[in-house]
Design a protein around this motif. Structure first.
Motif, PDB file in Angstrom:
ATOM      1  N   UNK A 176      63.975 -66.174 107.374  1.00 60.03           N
ATOM      2  CA  UNK A 176      63.630 -64.812 106.966  1.00 60.03           C
ATOM      3  C   UNK A 176      64.094 -64.672 105.522  1.00 60.03           C
ATOM      4  N   UNK A 177      63.128 -64.704 104.577  1.00 65.50           N
ATOM      5  CA  UNK A 177      63.453 -64.738 103.146  1.00 65.50           C
ATOM      6  C   UNK A 177      63.270 -63.347 102.553  1.00 65.50           C
ATOM      7  N   UNK A 178      64.349 -62.767 102.075  1.00 65.94           N
ATOM      8  CA  UNK A 178      64.286 -61.455 101.439  1.00 65.94           C
ATOM      9  C   UNK A 178      63.929 -61.643  99.967  1.00 65.94           C
ATOM     10  N   UNK A 179      62.878 -60.958  99.500  1.00 65.85           N
ATOM     11  CA  UNK A 179      62.372 -61.119  98.140  1.00 65.85           C
ATOM     12  C   UNK A 179      62.954 -60.020  97.250  1.00 65.85           C
ATOM     13  N   UNK A 180      63.806 -60.403  96.344  1.00 60.89           N
ATOM     14  CA  UNK A 180      64.459 -59.458  95.441  1.00 60.89           C
ATOM     15  C   UNK A 180      63.871 -59.615  94.041  1.00 60.89           C
ATOM     16  N   UNK A 181      62.714 -58.989  93.846  1.00 56.74           N
ATOM     17  CA  UNK A 181      62.022 -59.026  92.561  1.00 56.74           C
ATOM     18  C   UNK A 181      61.538 -57.619  92.226  1.00 56.74           C
ATOM     19  N   UNK A 182      61.468 -57.276  90.941  1.00 55.98           N
ATOM     20  CA  UNK A 182      61.006 -55.930  90.563  1.00 55.98           C
ATOM     21  C   UNK A 182      59.530 -55.739  90.880  1.00 55.98           C
ATOM     22  N   UNK A 183      59.156 -54.489  91.127  1.00 55.32           N
ATOM     23  CA  UNK A 183      57.757 -54.119  91.311  1.00 55.32           C
ATOM     24  C   UNK A 183      57.330 -53.219  90.163  1.00 55.32           C
ATOM     25  N   UNK A 184      56.041 -53.213  89.806  1.00 53.51           N
ATOM     26  CA  UNK A 184      54.970 -54.029  90.390  1.00 53.51           C
ATOM     27  C   UNK A 184      55.100 -55.486  89.951  1.00 53.51           C
ATOM     28  N   UNK A 185      54.658 -56.379  90.831  1.00 53.72           N
ATOM     29  CA  UNK A 185      54.808 -57.813  90.577  1.00 53.72           C
ATOM     30  C   UNK A 185      53.561 -58.345  89.898  1.00 53.72           C
ATOM     31  N   UNK A 186      53.466 -58.036  88.630  1.00 53.57           N
ATOM     32  CA  UNK A 186      52.321 -58.462  87.835  1.00 53.57           C
ATOM     33  C   UNK A 186      52.636 -59.798  87.165  1.00 53.57           C
ATOM     34  N   UNK A 187      51.846 -60.162  86.160  1.00 54.61           N
ATOM     35  CA  UNK A 187      51.940 -61.487  85.571  1.00 54.61           C
ATOM     36  C   UNK A 187      53.327 -61.882  85.121  1.00 54.61           C
ATOM     37  N   UNK A 188      54.040 -60.963  84.438  1.00 58.32           N
ATOM     38  CA  UNK A 188      55.363 -61.303  83.907  1.00 58.32           C
ATOM     39  C   UNK A 188      56.338 -61.630  85.026  1.00 58.32           C
ATOM     40  N   UNK A 189      56.276 -60.888  86.128  1.00 65.62           N
ATOM     41  CA  UNK A 189      57.173 -61.151  87.255  1.00 65.62           C
ATOM     42  C   UNK A 189      56.826 -62.475  87.911  1.00 65.62           C
ATOM     43  N   UNK A 190      55.542 -62.758  88.058  1.00 67.23           N
ATOM     44  CA  UNK A 190      55.131 -64.000  88.710  1.00 67.23           C
ATOM     45  C   UNK A 190      55.435 -65.231  87.865  1.00 67.23           C
ATOM     46  N   UNK A 191      55.731 -65.016  86.582  1.00 66.45           N
ATOM     47  CA  UNK A 191      56.120 -66.143  85.729  1.00 66.45           C
ATOM     48  C   UNK A 191      57.630 -66.340  85.667  1.00 66.45           C
ATOM     49  N   UNK A 192      58.381 -65.463  86.323  1.00 63.28           N
ATOM     50  CA  UNK A 192      59.841 -65.586  86.325  1.00 63.28           C
ATOM     51  C   UNK A 192      60.274 -66.823  87.112  1.00 63.28           C
ATOM     52  N   UNK A 193      61.358 -67.444  86.664  1.00 66.58           N
ATOM     53  CA  UNK A 193      61.896 -68.600  87.381  1.00 66.58           C
ATOM     54  C   UNK A 193      62.299 -68.219  88.802  1.00 66.58           C
ATOM     55  N   UNK A 194      62.796 -66.998  88.983  1.00 65.75           N
ATOM     56  CA  UNK A 194      63.226 -66.556  90.302  1.00 65.75           C
ATOM     57  C   UNK A 194      62.048 -66.478  91.265  1.00 65.75           C
ATOM     58  N   UNK A 195      60.881 -66.061  90.767  1.00 67.47           N
ATOM     59  CA  UNK A 195      59.672 -66.032  91.594  1.00 67.47           C
ATOM     60  C   UNK A 195      59.362 -67.439  92.095  1.00 67.47           C
ATOM     61  N   UNK A 196      59.380 -68.407  91.193  1.00 67.63           N
ATOM     62  CA  UNK A 196      59.070 -69.789  91.582  1.00 67.63           C
ATOM     63  C   UNK A 196      60.121 -70.332  92.527  1.00 67.63           C
ATOM     64  N   UNK A 197      61.364 -69.901  92.359  1.00 61.10           N
ATOM     65  CA  UNK A 197      62.422 -70.339  93.280  1.00 61.10           C
ATOM     66  C   UNK A 197      62.109 -69.914  94.714  1.00 61.10           C
ATOM     67  N   UNK A 198      61.610 -68.687  94.875  1.00 68.90           N
ATOM     68  CA  UNK A 198      61.242 -68.220  96.213  1.00 68.90           C
ATOM     69  C   UNK A 198      60.086 -69.051  96.773  1.00 68.90           C
ATOM     70  N   UNK A 199      59.086 -69.319  95.931  1.00 64.54           N
ATOM     71  CA  UNK A 199      57.944 -70.130  96.366  1.00 64.54           C
ATOM     72  C   UNK A 199      58.425 -71.505  96.829  1.00 64.54           C
ATOM     73  N   UNK A 200      59.301 -72.117  96.033  1.00 64.08           N
ATOM     74  CA  UNK A 200      59.808 -73.447  96.369  1.00 64.08           C
ATOM     75  C   UNK A 200      60.642 -73.414  97.647  1.00 64.08           C
ATOM     76  N   UNK A 201      61.460 -72.385  97.809  1.00 65.24           N
ATOM     77  CA  UNK A 201      62.303 -72.269  99.005  1.00 65.24           C
ATOM     78  C   UNK A 201      61.450 -72.232 100.274  1.00 65.24           C
ATOM     79  N   UNK A 202      60.379 -71.451 100.229  1.00 63.41           N
ATOM     80  CA  UNK A 202      59.512 -71.322 101.403  1.00 63.41           C
ATOM     81  C   UNK A 202      58.727 -72.610 101.630  1.00 63.41           C
ATOM     82  N   UNK A 203      58.240 -73.214 100.540  1.00 60.48           N
ATOM     83  CA  UNK A 203      57.487 -74.463 100.655  1.00 60.48           C
ATOM     84  C   UNK A 203      58.343 -75.570 101.273  1.00 60.48           C
TER      85      UNK A 203
END
Length: 259
Positions: free
Chosen positions: A222-249
């Motif tokens: 159960x992965x809690x996503x702690x990222x600011x909203x709205x999650x537009x391009x700048x947020x999706x380019x954050x290293x933290x965003x990719x960390x969540x993607x990698x964790x789930x993958x």
């Protein structure tokens, strides 16, 4: 959770096969969804993601455990205050866009005039007000799904189940639909349980991502996503965003960053 709108406790779902025998779709599944929370479910095909939605909606019986919506046990009917959105929009081609959106309101007893007034507000949020009088077959697939989203939300449900609603769309349209969904959800908070195969989509949209194992489906993480909203391009380019993607993958046994 005391303010949970959906609660699964140690749930088993078993399907009887046509030729005899059984297959276990979900086993020991447990999770909760709080009011106004956006929760995505990801996992391999056949792991019980869509089955879980059908159980919540009262459309699929379960063999063991407890499933509650608003603290009431789920029976063999759709709970009140629940809306569902599927991969295909299922619109009435002979009705205008605005009347497709307003249909749930008319069924609930509102006049056509009242239903149209409320429907128009949602079409504006989805940037479809210019197409209010069009027929669904005159719209693109992505626009039809926006109409279906408006129809699902126009009756102001407190729980929305979404079963891969953007799965049939191309990548660009899918991303646009995610933006529309975020925009409307921010303005009209509703608890959402969203099934998707896309890890990035889940991280973009969700407060939490539930990761399920292969059949029989169990909750791996159960992965809690702690990222600011709205999650537009700048947020999706954050290293933290990719960390969540990698964790789930990694949890799913996939190469890092793979959808």
């Amino acid at each position: 959770m005391p303010d949970s709108i959906v609660t699964f406790e140690d749930v088993d779902v078993v399907y009887r096969l046509q030729g005899g025998g059984e297959t276990v779709a979900c086993q020991g599944l447990g999770f909760a969804v709080r009011e106004n929370e956006f929760v995505s479910i990801v996992g391999p095909s056949g792991c019980g993601k869509s089955t879980s939605l059908r159980v919540i909606a009262g459309l699929q019986p379960y063999r063991r455990g407890s499933v509650r919506v608003r603290r009431e046990p789920v029976g063999h009917r759709v709970p009140d205050g629940l809306a569902m959105m599927f991969q295909t929009p299922v619109l009435l081609d002979w009705n205008s866009v605005i009347d497709n959106v307003g249909l749930p309101l008319e069924v609930a007893g509102l006049s056509r005039r009242e239903a149209r007034a409320e429907s128009r507000r949602f079409l504006e949020l989805a940037q479809l007000e210019r197409f209010a009088d069009a027929r669904p077959y005159e719209l693109s697939g992505g626009m039809q799904q926006r109409v279906a989203l408006c129809r699902a939300l126009v009756s102001k449900p407190d729980l929305l189940l979404m079963d891969e609603p953007f799965g049939a769309l191309d990548a660009l349209t899918r991303a646009q639909m995610g933006g529309v969904l975020q925009n409307i959800w921010e303005r009209q908070k509703v608890a959402v349980v969203f099934v998707t195969h896309s890890i990035r989509e889940a991280v973009t949209l969700s407060d939490r991502v539930l990761v399920m194992s292969a059949r029989p489906g169990r909750l791996l993480k159960d992965v809690r996503i702690d990222l600011p909203r709205p999650r537009e391009g700048a947020v999706r380019r954050m290293a933290k965003f990719q960390d969540y993607v990698d964790e789930i993958a990694v949890c799913l046994g996939m190469p890092d960053g793979v959808e």
